[in-house]
Motif scaffolding. Sequence first.
Motif, PDB file in Angstrom:
ATOM      1  N   SER A 152       4.530   0.826  -8.514  1.00  8.80           N
ATOM      2  CA  SER A 152       4.082  -0.368  -7.809  1.00  8.80           C
ATOM      3  C   SER A 152       3.589   0.024  -6.420  1.00  8.80           C
ATOM      4  O   SER A 152       3.820   1.147  -5.954  1.00  8.80           O
ATOM      5  CB  SER A 152       5.227  -1.366  -7.685  1.00  8.80           C
ATOM      6  OG  SER A 152       6.250  -0.826  -6.851  1.00  8.80           O
ATOM      7  N   GLU A 153       2.917  -0.893  -5.759  1.00 15.21           N
ATOM      8  CA  GLU A 153       2.418  -0.618  -4.412  1.00 15.21           C
ATOM      9  C   GLU A 153       3.564  -0.257  -3.479  1.00 15.21           C
ATOM     10  O   GLU A 153       3.465   0.674  -2.671  1.00 15.21           O
ATOM     11  CB  GLU A 153       1.652  -1.820  -3.874  1.00 15.21           C
ATOM     12  CG  GLU A 153       1.029  -1.582  -2.508  1.00 15.21           C
ATOM     13  CD  GLU A 153       0.133  -2.713  -2.059  1.00 15.21           C
ATOM     14  OE1 GLU A 153      -0.492  -2.591  -0.990  1.00 15.21           O
ATOM     15  OE2 GLU A 153       0.030  -3.737  -2.789  1.00 15.21           O
ATOM     16  N   SER A 154       4.691  -0.944  -3.592  1.00 13.51           N
ATOM     17  CA  SER A 154       5.825  -0.682  -2.697  1.00 13.51           C
ATOM     18  C   SER A 154       6.484   0.665  -2.994  1.00 13.51           C
ATOM     19  O   SER A 154       7.071   1.280  -2.104  1.00 13.51           O
ATOM     20  CB  SER A 154       6.860  -1.796  -2.810  1.00 13.51           C
ATOM     21  OG  SER A 154       7.352  -1.893  -4.130  1.00 13.51           O
ATOM     22  N   ASP A 155       6.378   1.149  -4.244  1.00 16.97           N
ATOM     23  CA  ASP A 155       7.012   2.415  -4.620  1.00 16.97           C
ATOM     24  C   ASP A 155       6.072   3.609  -4.514  1.00 16.97           C
ATOM     25  O   ASP A 155       6.505   4.745  -4.683  1.00 16.97           O
ATOM     26  CB  ASP A 155       7.535   2.339  -6.057  1.00 16.97           C
ATOM     27  CG  ASP A 155       8.728   1.415  -6.192  1.00 16.97           C
ATOM     28  OD1 ASP A 155       9.410   1.200  -5.180  1.00 16.97           O
ATOM     29  OD2 ASP A 155       8.957   0.906  -7.309  1.00 16.97           O
ATOM     30  N   CYS A 156       4.814   3.345  -4.260  1.00 16.17           N
ATOM     31  CA  CYS A 156       3.822   4.419  -4.240  1.00 16.17           C
ATOM     32  C   CYS A 156       3.983   5.243  -2.965  1.00 16.17           C
ATOM     33  O   CYS A 156       3.796   4.740  -1.857  1.00 16.17           O
ATOM     34  CB  CYS A 156       2.414   3.842  -4.323  1.00 16.17           C
ATOM     35  SG  CYS A 156       1.111   5.080  -4.435  1.00 16.17           S
ATOM     36  N   GLN A 157       4.338   6.515  -3.120  1.00 25.30           N
ATOM     37  CA  GLN A 157       4.487   7.416  -1.984  1.00 25.30           C
ATOM     38  C   GLN A 157       3.165   8.127  -1.742  1.00 25.30           C
ATOM     39  O   GLN A 157       2.701   8.881  -2.585  1.00 25.30           O
ATOM     40  CB  GLN A 157       5.579   8.442  -2.252  1.00 25.30           C
ATOM     41  CG  GLN A 157       6.956   7.848  -2.365  1.00 25.30           C
ATOM     42  CD  GLN A 157       8.002   8.902  -2.647  1.00 25.30           C
ATOM     43  OE1 GLN A 157       7.703   9.927  -3.222  1.00 25.30           O
ATOM     44  NE2 GLN A 157       9.221   8.642  -2.215  1.00 25.30           N
ATOM     45  N   THR A 158       2.571   7.886  -0.591  1.00 25.01           N
ATOM     46  CA  THR A 158       1.269   8.468  -0.304  1.00 25.01           C
ATOM     47  C   THR A 158       1.049   8.541   1.190  1.00 25.01           C
ATOM     48  O   THR A 158       1.531   7.707   1.950  1.00 25.01           O
ATOM     49  CB  THR A 158       0.146   7.652  -0.958  1.00 25.01           C
ATOM     50  OG1 THR A 158      -1.115   8.170  -0.547  1.00 25.01           O
ATOM     51  CG2 THR A 158       0.227   6.179  -0.589  1.00 25.01           C
ATOM     52  N   SER A 159       0.302   9.549   1.603  1.00 27.25           N
ATOM     53  CA  SER A 159      -0.063   9.666   3.010  1.00 27.25           C
ATOM     54  C   SER A 159      -1.274   8.811   3.337  1.00 27.25           C
ATOM     55  O   SER A 159      -1.649   8.669   4.498  1.00 27.25           O
ATOM     56  CB  SER A 159      -0.355  11.139   3.351  1.00 27.25           C
ATOM     57  OG  SER A 159      -1.402  11.636   2.534  1.00 27.25           O
ATOM     58  N   GLU A 160      -1.900   8.242   2.316  1.00 27.03           N
ATOM     59  CA  GLU A 160      -3.072   7.395   2.525  1.00 27.03           C
ATOM     60  C   GLU A 160      -2.630   5.992   2.954  1.00 27.03           C
ATOM     61  O   GLU A 160      -1.624   5.477   2.488  1.00 27.03           O
ATOM     62  CB  GLU A 160      -3.890   7.282   1.234  1.00 27.03           C
ATOM     63  CG  GLU A 160      -4.343   8.604   0.660  1.00 27.03           C
ATOM     64  CD  GLU A 160      -5.513   9.191   1.403  1.00 27.03           C
ATOM     65  OE1 GLU A 160      -6.076   8.491   2.269  1.00 27.03           O
ATOM     66  OE2 GLU A 160      -5.858  10.345   1.124  1.00 27.03           O
ATOM     67  N   ASN A 161      -3.396   5.396   3.813  1.00 28.33           N
ATOM     68  CA  ASN A 161      -3.188   3.998   4.174  1.00 28.33           C
ATOM     69  C   ASN A 161      -4.131   3.168   3.313  1.00 28.33           C
ATOM     70  O   ASN A 161      -5.290   2.983   3.657  1.00 28.33           O
ATOM     71  CB  ASN A 161      -3.461   3.785   5.661  1.00 28.33           C
ATOM     72  CG  ASN A 161      -3.208   2.353   6.092  1.00 28.33           C
ATOM     73  OD1 ASN A 161      -2.508   1.605   5.403  1.00 28.33           O
ATOM     74  ND2 ASN A 161      -3.781   1.968   7.212  1.00 28.33           N
ATOM     75  N   ILE A 162      -3.625   2.691   2.182  1.00 29.98           N
ATOM     76  CA  ILE A 162      -4.482   2.029   1.207  1.00 29.98           C
ATOM     77  C   ILE A 162      -4.362   0.516   1.354  1.00 29.98           C
ATOM     78  O   ILE A 162      -3.303  -0.053   1.080  1.00 29.98           O
ATOM     79  CB  ILE A 162      -4.098   2.428  -0.226  1.00 29.98           C
ATOM     80  CG1 ILE A 162      -4.005   3.952  -0.346  1.00 29.98           C
ATOM     81  CG2 ILE A 162      -5.116   1.893  -1.217  1.00 29.98           C
ATOM     82  CD1 ILE A 162      -3.473   4.416  -1.682  1.00 29.98           C
ATOM     83  N   PRO A 163      -5.421  -0.168   1.772  1.00 32.36           N
ATOM     84  CA  PRO A 163      -5.362  -1.632   1.852  1.00 32.36           C
ATOM     85  C   PRO A 163      -5.062  -2.239   0.488  1.00 32.36           C
ATOM     86  O   PRO A 163      -5.410  -1.665  -0.552  1.00 32.36           O
ATOM     87  CB  PRO A 163      -6.774  -2.007   2.329  1.00 32.36           C
ATOM     88  CG  PRO A 163      -7.320  -0.768   2.963  1.00 32.36           C
ATOM     89  CD  PRO A 163      -6.713   0.372   2.198  1.00 32.36           C
ATOM     90  N   GLY A 164      -4.426  -3.391   0.485  1.00 33.77           N
ATOM     91  CA  GLY A 164      -4.028  -4.034  -0.753  1.00 33.77           C
ATOM     92  C   GLY A 164      -5.175  -4.273  -1.703  1.00 33.77           C
ATOM     93  O   GLY A 164      -5.043  -4.095  -2.914  1.00 33.77           O
ATOM     94  N   GLU A 165      -6.350  -4.651  -1.161  1.00 34.74           N
ATOM     95  CA  GLU A 165      -7.472  -4.947  -2.039  1.00 34.74           C
ATOM     96  C   GLU A 165      -7.990  -3.686  -2.734  1.00 34.74           C
ATOM     97  O   GLU A 165      -8.568  -3.752  -3.811  1.00 34.74           O
ATOM     98  CB  GLU A 165      -8.612  -5.630  -1.275  1.00 34.74           C
ATOM     99  CG  GLU A 165      -9.282  -4.781  -0.203  1.00 34.74           C
ATOM    100  CD  GLU A 165      -8.599  -4.905   1.146  1.00 34.74           C
ATOM    101  OE1 GLU A 165      -9.228  -4.536   2.153  1.00 34.74           O
ATOM    102  OE2 GLU A 165      -7.443  -5.394   1.194  1.00 34.74           O
ATOM    103  N   LEU A 166      -7.773  -2.521  -2.110  1.00 35.79           N
ATOM    104  CA  LEU A 166      -8.149  -1.267  -2.756  1.00 35.79           C
ATOM    105  C   LEU A 166      -7.071  -0.821  -3.732  1.00 35.79           C
ATOM    106  O   LEU A 166      -7.355  -0.273  -4.791  1.00 35.79           O
ATOM    107  CB  LEU A 166      -8.401  -0.174  -1.718  1.00 35.79           C
ATOM    108  CG  LEU A 166      -9.600  -0.384  -0.792  1.00 35.79           C
ATOM    109  CD1 LEU A 166      -9.768   0.815   0.135  1.00 35.79           C
ATOM    110  CD2 LEU A 166     -10.871  -0.608  -1.594  1.00 35.79           C
ATOM    111  N   PHE A 167      -5.802  -1.064  -3.377  1.00 41.36           N
ATOM    112  CA  PHE A 167      -4.704  -0.667  -4.252  1.00 41.36           C
ATOM    113  C   PHE A 167      -4.805  -1.390  -5.595  1.00 41.36           C
ATOM    114  O   PHE A 167      -4.438  -0.835  -6.636  1.00 41.36           O
ATOM    115  CB  PHE A 167      -3.352  -0.959  -3.598  1.00 41.36           C
ATOM    116  CG  PHE A 167      -2.202  -0.306  -4.310  1.00 41.36           C
ATOM    117  CD1 PHE A 167      -1.778   0.952  -3.938  1.00 41.36           C
ATOM    118  CD2 PHE A 167      -1.560  -0.951  -5.363  1.00 41.36           C
ATOM    119  CE1 PHE A 167      -0.731   1.577  -4.611  1.00 41.36           C
ATOM    120  CE2 PHE A 167      -0.513  -0.346  -6.033  1.00 41.36           C
ATOM    121  CZ  PHE A 167      -0.099   0.923  -5.653  1.00 41.36           C
TER     122      PHE A 167
END
Length: 234
Positions: A152-167
């Motif tokens: 899920s978006e909340s569990d996704c570990q990433t160094s990227e700052n991904i806006p919700g509309e892109l996620f």
Amino acid sequence: MPAPAMAIAGGTQVTAHYPWIASIPYQGRTGPESCGASLIAPTWLLTTGYCAVLNLTGRKARLGSNNSTAGGKLVGLKRGVRYPESDPQAQRFKDIGLIELDKPVANAPVKLGTGTEWDNRILRAFGWGRTCFDMDSCTTVKLRRADIKVLSESDCQTSENIPGELFDGILCLQSGKSATCNGDEGGPVVNMATGKLIGVISLADDQVDGICGLESSYAARVQPYLAWIKSYTG
């Protein structure tokens, strides 16, 4: 634009036969590599945007083989089309494209999935390329697979700052004992319960440090692009 940064590290060698699986050779930074792709219509492959805009002159796709250098059917490539996106950040995550073949093929295409809810589901990723998690040149010409959980978006570990509309347009793939890595870009992500194509492997988690399996990796979801795809494939 950086070279493709995605192979299945860990995982298992594929023994099943998929007539729609495709590999496209190109010259990478360290020698010959392959983009993955999926036959979705008699004259069309679905892959990443990056692979779609490589120089396709004189190249041929290999269809229906688990070996990127032998077997299957070779067919010429006519043109590549990348999903149009003017925002450079958005383009990285809307990483999907089409390649037109120079003639129709009789291979059965894969069906495209229409589902939108994949959080915590297990999907199967396929790819050619690096099979280990470190910087060693452990590439392979044999297709590999890995069953990977979608985060899920909340569990996704990433160094990227991904806006919700892109996620909303990506699948965040959990890294662990198996992960996507250098060489897998363009490979399919499939719901094995239905056999339908759900995503296309895109950005690996080793963009900065060169080590796969540390964070999450990405695939472009197919569903948001169905209308765009159909505008070409009919």
